[in-house]
Enzyme design. Structure first.
Site, PDB file in Angstrom:
ATOM      1  N   ASP A   5       0.719  -1.124   0.295  1.00 13.20           N
ATOM      2  CA  ASP A   5      -0.206   0.253   0.100  1.00 13.20           C
ATOM      3  C   ASP A   5       1.325   1.237   0.387  1.00 13.20           C
ATOM      4  O   ASP A   5       0.729   2.241  -0.940  1.00 13.20           O
ATOM      5  CB  ASP A   5      -0.807  -0.015   1.118  1.00 13.20           C
ATOM      6  CG  ASP A   5      -1.891   1.169   1.166  1.00 13.20           C
ATOM      7  OD1 ASP A   5      -2.241   1.136   0.144  1.00 13.20           O
ATOM      8  OD2 ASP A   5      -1.934   1.791   2.532  1.00 13.20           O
ATOM      9  N   ASN A  44      -2.677 -11.118  -3.959  1.00 14.53           N
ATOM     10  CA  ASN A  44      -2.236 -12.240  -4.296  1.00 14.53           C
ATOM     11  C   ASN A  44      -0.366 -12.940  -4.088  1.00 14.53           C
ATOM     12  O   ASN A  44      -0.159 -12.434  -4.611  1.00 14.53           O
ATOM     13  CB  ASN A  44      -2.088 -12.889  -5.784  1.00 14.53           C
ATOM     14  CG  ASN A  44      -3.854 -12.648  -6.656  1.00 14.53           C
ATOM     15  OD1 ASN A  44      -5.231 -12.751  -6.196  1.00 14.53           O
ATOM     16  ND2 ASN A  44      -4.236 -11.729  -7.951  1.00 14.53           N
ATOM     17  N   LYS A  59       1.525 -15.568  -3.729  1.00 18.91           N
ATOM     18  CA  LYS A  59       1.839 -16.924  -3.346  1.00 18.91           C
ATOM     19  C   LYS A  59       3.055 -17.432  -3.733  1.00 18.91           C
ATOM     20  O   LYS A  59       2.240 -18.825  -3.351  1.00 18.91           O
ATOM     21  CB  LYS A  59       2.543 -16.162  -4.957  1.00 18.91           C
ATOM     22  CG  LYS A  59       2.474 -15.529  -6.388  1.00 18.91           C
ATOM     23  CD  LYS A  59       0.881 -15.940  -7.114  1.00 18.91           C
ATOM     24  CE  LYS A  59       0.097 -15.143  -8.255  1.00 18.91           C
ATOM     25  NZ  LYS A  59      -0.891 -15.533  -9.108  1.00 18.91           N
ATOM     26  N   ARG A  94     -10.605  11.061 -11.300  1.00 19.95           N
ATOM     27  CA  ARG A  94      -9.803  10.708  -9.646  1.00 19.95           C
ATOM     28  C   ARG A  94      -9.689   9.625  -8.775  1.00 19.95           C
ATOM     29  O   ARG A  94      -8.729   9.072  -8.797  1.00 19.95           O
ATOM     30  CB  ARG A  94     -11.193  11.488  -8.747  1.00 19.95           C
ATOM     31  CG  ARG A  94     -11.619  13.388  -8.901  1.00 19.95           C
ATOM     32  CD  ARG A  94     -12.313  13.034  -8.320  1.00 19.95           C
ATOM     33  NE  ARG A  94     -12.792  14.636  -8.021  1.00 19.95           N
ATOM     34  CZ  ARG A  94     -13.713  15.222  -7.453  1.00 19.95           C
ATOM     35  NH1 ARG A  94     -14.203  14.672  -6.953  1.00 19.95           N
ATOM     36  NH2 ARG A  94     -13.778  17.292  -7.591  1.00 19.95           N
ATOM     37  N   LYS A  95      -9.517   9.218 -10.568  1.00 20.48           N
ATOM     38  CA  LYS A  95      -9.374   7.096  -9.892  1.00 20.48           C
ATOM     39  C   LYS A  95      -7.573   7.120 -10.708  1.00 20.48           C
ATOM     40  O   LYS A  95      -7.680   7.125 -12.403  1.00 20.48           O
ATOM     41  CB  LYS A  95      -9.984   6.206  -9.847  1.00 20.48           C
ATOM     42  CG  LYS A  95     -11.306   6.232  -9.595  1.00 20.48           C
ATOM     43  CD  LYS A  95     -12.227   5.635 -10.012  1.00 20.48           C
ATOM     44  CE  LYS A  95     -14.296   5.456  -9.537  1.00 20.48           C
ATOM     45  NZ  LYS A  95     -14.938   4.262 -10.093  1.00 20.48           N
TER      46      LYS A  95
END
Length: 229
Positions: A146, A168, A170, A191-192
């Site tokens: 993040d 994910n 692994k 805005r994304k």
């Protein structure tokens, strides 16, 4: 080169005043770093010599104005949560990734390539980040992901907050090992801001984790109004 005065002059003036952060920069070689971590850091710093890459500063604390900016978001968008936020709490706040003693938690250094719109994070998870015996906790992995993709999005869009994060796992990451996180900006839709990343071993032969994220830039204007009335 190091971005010791913030992410860039224009960025610092148009968003959070990161150049006003005067706390110690922790994106520097530390005695607690392993040989692998130091070697990778030196290799990345070599790439910075021609200006194609830059090294982000890393701090334990945010500036006072930065904290005020995020307080404005909490108040405007999360009124219930804002009731438990006060000046005393904010004055004691530390950035989560920098809240451990050296060598015990998140040891990392981030580098950015503007032409490739890519962030590389060298990461060594300390013993306090253990999940299953001998391996990093999944939450610690999610945190550094993040943080890394957030830096990719922040460079592109200014002030952002995570709206979606898909991971994910692994393979488990051994505790106290050094891994490389490669993050890139995929696209921007209004805005994304969409990003993706993977975590690999230093020899790039082992893929540990893949992730995608979407950051929301909707609150930038309200923060700007709070910082620059």
């Amino acid at each position: 080169m190091f971005l010791t005065d913030g992410l860039s002059e224009d960025f610092a003036q148009s968003s959070f005043p990161l150049k006003n952060i005067v706390h110690e920069n922790h994106s520097l070689p530390k005695p607690c770093w392993s040989k692998d971590m130091r070697l990778l850091f030196d290799q990345m710093m070599k790439k910075c010599e021609d200006g194609s890459w830059i090294c982000f500063p890393s701090h334990k604390y945010g500036s006072t104005k930065m904290n005020q900016g995020f307080s404005a978001i909490i108040h405007d968008y999360f009124s219930t949560a804002s009731k438990v936020i006060n000046k005393e709490n904010m004055s004691q706040a530390q950035l989560f990734c920098g809240s451990f003693e050296d060598g015990l938690g998140f040891e990392y250094a981030m580098f950015y390539n503007d032409a490739e719109e890519r962030v590389v994070c060298l990461f060594e998870g300390g013993p306090y980040l253990q999940g299953a015996p001998g391996f990093l906790h999944g939450g610690a992995i999610a945190t550094i992901i993040d943080h890394t993709i957030g830096m990719s999005a922040m460079w592109a869009g200014g002030v952002v907050m995570t709206a979606n994060l898909n991971i994910n796992f692994k393979r488990p990451i051994p505790l106290c090992s050094v891994v490389v996180i490669n993050s890139q900006l995929d696209k921007i839709e209004g805005r994304k801001i969409f990003t993706s990343c993977n975590i690999k071993s230093i020899d790039e032969k082992t893929l540990f984790t893949e992730a995608t994220g979407m950051m929301d830039e909707r609150s930038r204007r309200k923060i700007m109004n709070n910082l620059n009335p």
